[in-house]
Design a protein around this motif. Structure first.
Motif, short mmCIF file in Angstrom:
data_model
loop_
_atom_site.label_atom_id
_atom_site.label_comp_id
_atom_site.label_asym_id
_atom_site.label_seq_id
_atom_site.Cartn_x
_atom_site.Cartn_y
_atom_site.Cartn_z
N HIS A 175 26.41 -50.68 -31.07
CA HIS A 175 25.06 -50.83 -31.61
C HIS A 175 24.85 -49.78 -32.70
O HIS A 175 25.11 -48.59 -32.50
CB HIS A 175 24.01 -50.63 -30.50
N LEU A 176 24.40 -50.24 -33.86
CA LEU A 176 24.06 -49.36 -34.97
C LEU A 176 22.55 -49.42 -35.13
O LEU A 176 21.98 -50.48 -35.41
CB LEU A 176 24.75 -49.84 -36.25
N THR A 177 21.90 -48.28 -34.90
CA THR A 177 20.44 -48.25 -34.90
C THR A 177 19.93 -47.36 -36.03
O THR A 177 20.43 -46.26 -36.24
CB THR A 177 19.91 -47.72 -33.55
N PHE A 178 18.90 -47.85 -36.75
CA PHE A 178 18.30 -47.11 -37.86
C PHE A 178 16.82 -46.88 -37.59
O PHE A 178 16.12 -47.74 -37.04
CB PHE A 178 18.43 -47.90 -39.17
N ALA A 179 16.37 -45.68 -37.97
CA ALA A 179 14.95 -45.36 -37.95
C ALA A 179 14.72 -44.29 -39.02
O ALA A 179 15.28 -43.20 -38.94
CB ALA A 179 14.51 -44.84 -36.58
N ASP A 180 13.92 -44.64 -40.01
CA ASP A 180 13.72 -43.76 -41.17
C ASP A 180 15.09 -43.42 -41.78
O ASP A 180 15.84 -44.32 -42.11
CB ASP A 180 12.96 -42.49 -40.77
N ASN A 181 15.40 -42.13 -41.92
CA ASN A 181 16.69 -41.74 -42.48
C ASN A 181 17.69 -41.34 -41.41
O ASN A 181 18.71 -40.70 -41.69
CB ASN A 181 16.50 -40.56 -43.46
N LEU A 182 17.40 -41.72 -40.16
CA LEU A 182 18.27 -41.40 -39.04
C LEU A 182 19.06 -42.63 -38.62
O LEU A 182 18.63 -43.76 -38.84
CB LEU A 182 17.45 -40.89 -37.86
#
Length: 528
Positions: A207-214
């Motif tokens: 799983h590749l998870t993105f939130a803002d620049n994280l």
């Protein structure tokens, strides 16, 4: 003083592979390492298809498969929303006997390699540090120091291979520049056990998870409820200009838990290992100086994107092993020919390392850059475009070919056949894989030796030539599959000991191959 053909400094996967491939060819060596034991944590996880293909030479592939985990798919999440599922299971169908991504922790990988070495009566000399060495043009004189008692000893060898990592003593001694840059974000890796088994992140897929620049990358391990957690962070005070001469801020799992909660929200029960560090991308300006060679991280380091670093180092080791064996077994080889063969290690592997570093640098920048364009790539283009383009087999094949290192080619190598007959397959290319009625065309490549393959009919004269020159000959019944992968009917493919095509001969087989070897002062050393 002890005398060996090769002194191997460093006993990670790269050094162990070099040792195994040298041993199989009858080359004597010592392998030393500063550490007190093999790797005790998971570190590098991915073993790519090209490595498994080469591991068949020493009957290692099946053992790795028995301990590894075939990653079935990757999922993409943005701000807690599931956006895409990309099946990976058979991305490489028809290209290799290993059309998947194998997950196996580095500590288990090293254990398998070292166990095989030990079964041959060879053991890593641990707690031994390379203090210095002298290359006098005819040999290497190395000073080793015992880390426990400070005792000095001398090892004389024909060659030295620096498999001793990013802070390589061998690299410093030969004065190789380590050119590249340091990334601003800190990279953290955690091997953790999880609590909430109902979470969608614990379904045995990545799983590749993105939130803002994280971002977080979650990779399942073979053991139930254990995952690899990867991410980046910029601690307070570390956004100043990078200065590698000062120690970085200390990071702990607790300090990055807010980031983990924001990107994935996973619940961690136990932490088996945690490491945080700044990533670099660097390539040494030379991989060889006289009788000294740089291999693996000593020669190049990458961002962890794509799991390329360890695999590239293993490829280095196998490339170097057969070339060292060739010159050691042929003491009468002229100096010019010897240097041409050994220099080909640098020309082939440095070129590939530069391409890998460029690709992983681009990928890491996309994942971590705070810029608007990178943000759009992470939150819109990757999640929504990737599932569409990967529906096409041609796209899946190209992604797999590049990621699994099947793309590696040495078409510009100085040891290739000078003239060739054109076609899809060229000297310097990896031999394309093709299934046969009973097995595949890689099944005859168990020896670390030169081989001639013919698809169609092999002549009696060619068979006689191979017997006389101590070369293996494999003739496969012509099938449409061979044409599909670019192979030509009734053509002789001369294969190097590492399965790359050295020359393609379709006319006067015997005289042209004689000219190939005589002009390079090479002998056809039989299989072991």
């Amino acid at each position: 003083m002890s005398t060996k053909d090769v002194l191997i400094v460093g006993a990670g996967p790269t050094g162990l592979v070099l040792a195994l491939w040298l041993q199989r060819q009858g080359i004597s060596f010592r392998i030393v390492d500063q550490g007190s034991s093999p790797a005790q944590n998971s570190r590098a996880l991915v073993v790519h298809a090209r490595i498994l293909e080469l591991y068949r030479q020493l009957d290692l592939a099946d053992e790795l498969l028995s301990h590894g985990y075939k990653l079935p798919a990757t999922n993409v999440w943005v701000d807690g929303q599931h956006c895409a599922r990309i099946p990976l299971g058979e991305f490489g169908t028809g290209m290799t006997p290993y059309p998947f991504l194998l997950i196996i922790p580095q500590d288990k990988h090293e254990e398998i390699l070292e166990k095989r070495l030990n079964s041959l009566g060879i053991f890593v000399e641990r707690r031994k540090k390379l203090e210095k060495f002298l290359d006098d043009g005819s040999g290497i004189y190395a000073t080793l120091v015992g880390e426990d008692d400070g005792t000095e000893s001398t090892c004389e060898s024909a060659y030295i291979a620096g498999c001793d990592g990013a802070h390589s003593a061998v690299r410093h001694t030969i004065g190789a520049k380590y050119e590249g840059e340091t990334y601003a974000p800190f990279f953290y890796i955690a091997d953790v056990e999880t609590e909430d088994q109902e979470s969608p992140f614990y379904n045995g897929e990545a799983h590749l998870t993105f939130a803002d620049n994280l971002f977080n990358l979650i990779i399942p391990l073979a053991q139930k409820r254990r995952i690899r957690l990867v991410g980046t962070t910029i601690p307070k005070g570390s956004d100043q200009p990078i200065d590698d001469s000062h120690p970085p801020p200390e990071l702990t799992l607790e300090s990055v838990l807010p980031n983990i909660k924001k990107t994935s929200g996973i619940a961690i029960k136990n932490t088996n290992w945690f490491s945080a560090y700044r990533c670099h991308h660097r390539v040494a300006d030379k991989f060889r100086e006289g009788r000294a060679f740089l291999v693996g991280d000593a020669a190049h380091i990458h961002s962890p994107v794509g799991g390329q670093g360890m695999n590239t180092g293993i490829m280095d080791a196998i490339n170097l092993a057969w070339k060292l064996a060739s010159v050691i077994k042929q003491p009468s080889m002229p100096e010019e020919s010897r240097n041409k063969l050994l220099d080909s290690y640098q020309s082939e592997r440095r070129s590939f390392a530069l391409s890998v570093v460029g690709a992983t640098d681009h990928g890491f920048t996309v994942l971590t850059s705070p810029g608007f364009f990178s943000h759009m790539l992470r939150t819109w283009i990757i999640p929504y475009l990737a599932p569409i383009v990967t529906r096409f087999q041609s796209t899946r094949s190209e992604i797999f070919r590049r990621g699994s290192q099947l793309v590696c080619s040495y078409r510009d190598s100085p040891i290739n056949q000078s003239d060739n007959n054109g076609g899809k397959i060229q000297p310097g290319d990896r031999l394309p894989w093709a299934e046969t009625e009973t097995s595949d065309n890689f099944s005859t490549l168990s020896g670390i030796s030169w081989q001639v393959q013919v698809y169609g009919e092999g002549s009696q004269d060619l068979a006689k030539w191979c017997r006389k020159r101590n070369a293996e000959l494999a003739v496969f019944k012509w099938e449409s599959r061979h044409d599909q992968v670019g192979l030509k009917k009734n053509v002789a493919y001369l294969l190097r000991p590492d399965h790359y095509v050295a020359g393609i001969f379709d006319r006067d087989f015997e005289s042209e191959m004689d000219e190939y070897f005589s002009s390079r002062c090479l002998q056809l050393l039989g299989p072991r």
